[in-house]
Scaffold this active site. Structure first.
Site, PDB file in Angstrom:
ATOM      1  N   SER A  53      26.940  39.805  -6.711  1.00 12.88           N
ATOM      2  CA  SER A  53      26.049  40.367  -5.688  1.00 12.88           C
ATOM      3  C   SER A  53      25.630  41.800  -5.967  1.00 12.88           C
ATOM      4  O   SER A  53      24.669  42.282  -5.390  1.00 12.88           O
ATOM      5  CB  SER A  53      26.705  40.285  -4.307  1.00 12.88           C
ATOM      6  OG  SER A  53      27.832  41.130  -4.252  1.00 12.88           O
ATOM      7  N   HIS A  93      29.651  46.605  -1.814  1.00 10.81           N
ATOM      8  CA  HIS A  93      28.192  46.656  -1.630  1.00 10.81           C
ATOM      9  C   HIS A  93      27.721  48.082  -1.416  1.00 10.81           C
ATOM     10  O   HIS A  93      28.508  48.983  -1.161  1.00 10.81           O
ATOM     11  CB  HIS A  93      27.754  45.770  -0.463  1.00 10.81           C
ATOM     12  CG  HIS A  93      27.695  44.324  -0.817  1.00 10.81           C
ATOM     13  ND1 HIS A  93      27.444  43.345   0.116  1.00 10.81           N
ATOM     14  CD2 HIS A  93      27.853  43.664  -1.993  1.00 10.81           C
ATOM     15  CE1 HIS A  93      27.447  42.161  -0.475  1.00 10.81           C
ATOM     16  NE2 HIS A  93      27.704  42.334  -1.753  1.00 10.81           N
ATOM     17  N   ASP A 119      23.855  42.750   4.835  1.00 10.51           N
ATOM     18  CA  ASP A 119      25.145  42.064   4.988  1.00 10.51           C
ATOM     19  C   ASP A 119      25.496  41.639   6.408  1.00 10.51           C
ATOM     20  O   ASP A 119      26.618  41.196   6.636  1.00 10.51           O
ATOM     21  CB  ASP A 119      26.272  42.972   4.474  1.00 10.51           C
ATOM     22  CG  ASP A 119      26.244  43.135   2.976  1.00 10.51           C
ATOM     23  OD1 ASP A 119      25.582  42.342   2.299  1.00 10.51           O
ATOM     24  OD2 ASP A 119      26.904  44.066   2.489  1.00 10.51           O
TER      25      ASP A 119
END
Length: 176
Positions: A53, A93, A119
């Site tokens: 990701s 992230h 998210d």
């Protein structure tokens, strides 16, 4: 087998010495880990990227070094590792948006570089922002692909036990 004949040749004193040597290796590793925790301010100073990701910034298997100093404010653009209630594995992230409240509390929104959307779908139901208390650390450096061994050991538990068993056996029968 040579391994078992080596074990039979060891006297009790040598066996005790090897067991103590093995215990010293384990306790040294734990002390180093705790020392890193204190130095970096993070409960997990080293993490492995488990998914794609964050590509192209980080790839699956990259080893990240984290710090989590409370005095440093989180900024948009930083890569954070955070835990969400109800999820066992931390998420790596990027912070894309900050939300400052009147009382001075800062919340933020995250997104994987390789993901199409933010998210919010990963957060617990009803949660719209990540709070500072959820942050495990912020990425300060990385080593590419070193963590792939960890991923393989988690994906194939028999491999993990085989490697750990062989390492333990090696420490016990190695005489030097």
């Amino acid at each position: 087998m040579d391994i078992f004949s080596d074990l039979r040749r060891l006297n009790k004193r040598q066996v005790y010495f090897q067991v103590l040597n093995f215990a010293m290796i384990i306790s040294s590793a734990l002390m180093i880990w705790k020392g890193l925790m204190v130095t970096t301010g993070s409960e997990s100073p080293i993490v492995v990227v488990l998914s794609g990701s964050m590509e192209p910034a980080f790839y699956r298997g990259d080893l990240l070094f984290l710090t989590n100093y409370r005095a440093d404010p989180v900024r948009a653009g930083e890569i954070v590792v955070f835990k969400i209630e109800g999820r066992e594995i931390p998420i790596v992230h990027r912070v894309i948006k900050l939300h400052e409240k009147a009382d001075g509390k800062v919340k933020f929104l995250t997104k994987g570089d390789n993901n199409e959307v933010d998210d919010r779908g990963l957060y617990k139901p009803g949660q719209l922002w990540v709070e500072r208390d959820h942050v495990v650390g912020r990425a300060r450096g990385f080593v590419p692909y070193v963590g792939i061994v960890t991923i393989l050991m988690n994906d194939y538990p028999k491999l993990k036990y085989a490697v750990l068993g062989l390492l333990g056996l090696f420490v016990l029968i190695h005489r030097e």
